[in-house]
Design a protein around this motif. Structure first.
Motif, short mmCIF file in Angstrom:
data_model
loop_
_atom_site.label_atom_id
_atom_site.label_comp_id
_atom_site.label_asym_id
_atom_site.label_seq_id
_atom_site.Cartn_x
_atom_site.Cartn_y
_atom_site.Cartn_z
N MET A 1 -5.17 11.35 -13.96
CA MET A 1 -4.75 10.22 -13.10
C MET A 1 -4.53 9.08 -14.13
O MET A 1 -5.39 8.86 -14.90
CB MET A 1 -5.66 9.70 -12.05
N LEU A 2 -3.48 8.43 -14.22
CA LEU A 2 -3.22 7.27 -15.09
C LEU A 2 -3.56 5.91 -14.41
O LEU A 2 -3.24 5.57 -13.16
CB LEU A 2 -1.75 7.16 -15.58
N GLU B 1 3.10 12.30 -8.38
CA GLU B 1 4.23 11.45 -8.14
C GLU B 1 3.98 10.26 -7.39
O GLU B 1 4.95 9.54 -6.91
CB GLU B 1 5.26 12.40 -7.04
N HIS B 2 2.85 9.91 -7.05
CA HIS B 2 2.36 8.94 -6.00
C HIS B 2 1.87 7.81 -7.06
O HIS B 2 1.10 7.87 -7.91
CB HIS B 2 1.45 9.14 -5.09
N SER B 3 2.23 6.39 -6.61
CA SER B 3 1.66 5.34 -7.40
C SER B 3 1.20 4.28 -6.40
O SER B 3 1.58 4.04 -5.37
CB SER B 3 2.68 4.80 -8.37
N GLU B 4 0.17 3.45 -6.77
CA GLU B 4 -0.32 2.56 -5.91
C GLU B 4 -0.83 1.25 -6.55
O GLU B 4 -1.45 1.46 -7.59
CB GLU B 4 -1.16 3.03 -4.83
N TRP C 1 -6.04 -13.17 -10.86
CA TRP C 1 -5.83 -11.98 -9.96
C TRP C 1 -5.75 -10.69 -10.84
O TRP C 1 -5.45 -10.56 -11.95
CB TRP C 1 -4.51 -12.23 -9.38
N TRP C 2 -6.71 -9.92 -10.25
CA TRP C 2 -6.83 -8.58 -10.90
C TRP C 2 -6.29 -7.49 -10.18
O TRP C 2 -6.74 -7.17 -9.27
CB TRP C 2 -8.40 -8.36 -11.05
N LEU C 3 -5.24 -6.83 -10.93
CA LEU C 3 -4.43 -5.70 -10.12
C LEU C 3 -4.67 -4.38 -10.89
O LEU C 3 -4.88 -4.23 -12.18
CB LEU C 3 -2.99 -6.22 -10.05
N ARG C 4 -4.47 -3.33 -10.08
CA ARG C 4 -4.67 -2.15 -10.57
C ARG C 4 -3.68 -1.11 -10.28
O ARG C 4 -3.48 -1.14 -9.00
CB ARG C 4 -6.12 -1.50 -10.44
N GLN C 5 -2.90 -0.41 -11.25
CA GLN C 5 -1.80 0.57 -10.73
C GLN C 5 -2.54 1.82 -11.24
O GLN C 5 -3.01 2.29 -12.30
CB GLN C 5 -0.76 0.22 -11.73
#
Length: 167
Positions: free
Chosen positions: A1-2, A141-144, A132-136
Motif C-alpha cells: 500500500m502506497l 487498483e483502488h485509490s482513496e 487541511w491534512w489529506l491522505r492518499q
C-alpha cells in the motif's frame, strides 16, 4: 500500500495591501504571527520525519512557513495565481510517497481540496492560518483520498486556553 500525505496550510493573517504596495510584499500582522506560531507548534508535534516543506515566495506565506522552524523551499508554482494542476504537479500527487506541507493562498488551496475530495463546489473555504491534512492511499487498483484533519489557529488558541484553565 502506497500512502501520501498532503498538508495544505494557508498563510496567516497579513497586512491589508495598498495601491502602492506590491501584493507579494505584504507581511503578516502581529495577529498573523501569533496564528502562524500556534499552528506551527501543533504541526511540529504531528509532522512525520522526512517531510518536504514548500512555500509560496510571497512574504506572508514565507513568514508562515518560517514559524515552523524547518527547512523549506520557495516555489513560484504556489504564488496566488497558481492553479490546482500547478500544486498537484509540484507535490507529485498521488505518485509520491511520504508527506508534503504546502504553504500557500486562497483560492487555489480551496480549489485543490475540492478537487481531491471530489466536492461538487469549485472550492472550499480555507481560513487564514488554517491547515487541511489529506491522505492518499493506493491499494492495488483502488485509490482513496481521506481528510485527516482541519484545524484553525483560533481553535487551537481557544482549546489550549480552556485546557490550561482547567488545570
Amino acid at each position: 500500500m502506497l500512502t501520501m500525505d498532503l498538508i495544505l496550510w494557508r498563510h496567516a493573517e497579513a497586512e491589508v495591501g495598498t495601491e502602492h504596495m506590491n501584493d507579494l510584499a505584504r507581511p503578516l500582522t502581529a495577529r498573523g504571527e501569533k496564528q502562524a506560531a500556534r499552528m506551527a507548534a501543533w504541526l511540529d508535534r504531528q509532522l512525520p520525519d522526512g517531510l518536504r516543506v514548500l512555500s509560496s515566495p510571497a512574504r506572508r506565506a514565507e513568514q508562515t512557513a518560517m514559524a515552523l522552524g524547518r527547512k523549506y523551499k520557495l516555489r513560484a508554482e504556489l504564488l496566488p495565481e497558481g492553479t490546482v494542476q500547478d500544486v498537484l504537479d509540484l507535490v507529485q500527487w498521488p505518485r509520491s510517497r511520504g508527506a508534503v506541507l504546502v504553504v500557500g493562498h486562497q483560492p487555489v488551496l480551496g480549489q485543490t481540496i475540492a478537487h481531491l475530495m471530489d466536492i461538487h463546489s469549485q472550492q472550499c473555504a480555507v481560513r487564514k492560518g488554517s491547515v487541511w491534512w489529506l491522505r492518499q492511499r493506493q491499494r492495488m487498483e483502488h485509490s482513496e483520498t481521506t481528510l485527516l484533519a482541519v484545524l484553525s489557529p483560533d481553535f487551537l488558541y481557544r482549546h489550549c486556553a480552556l485546557w490550561l484553565g482547567s488545570i
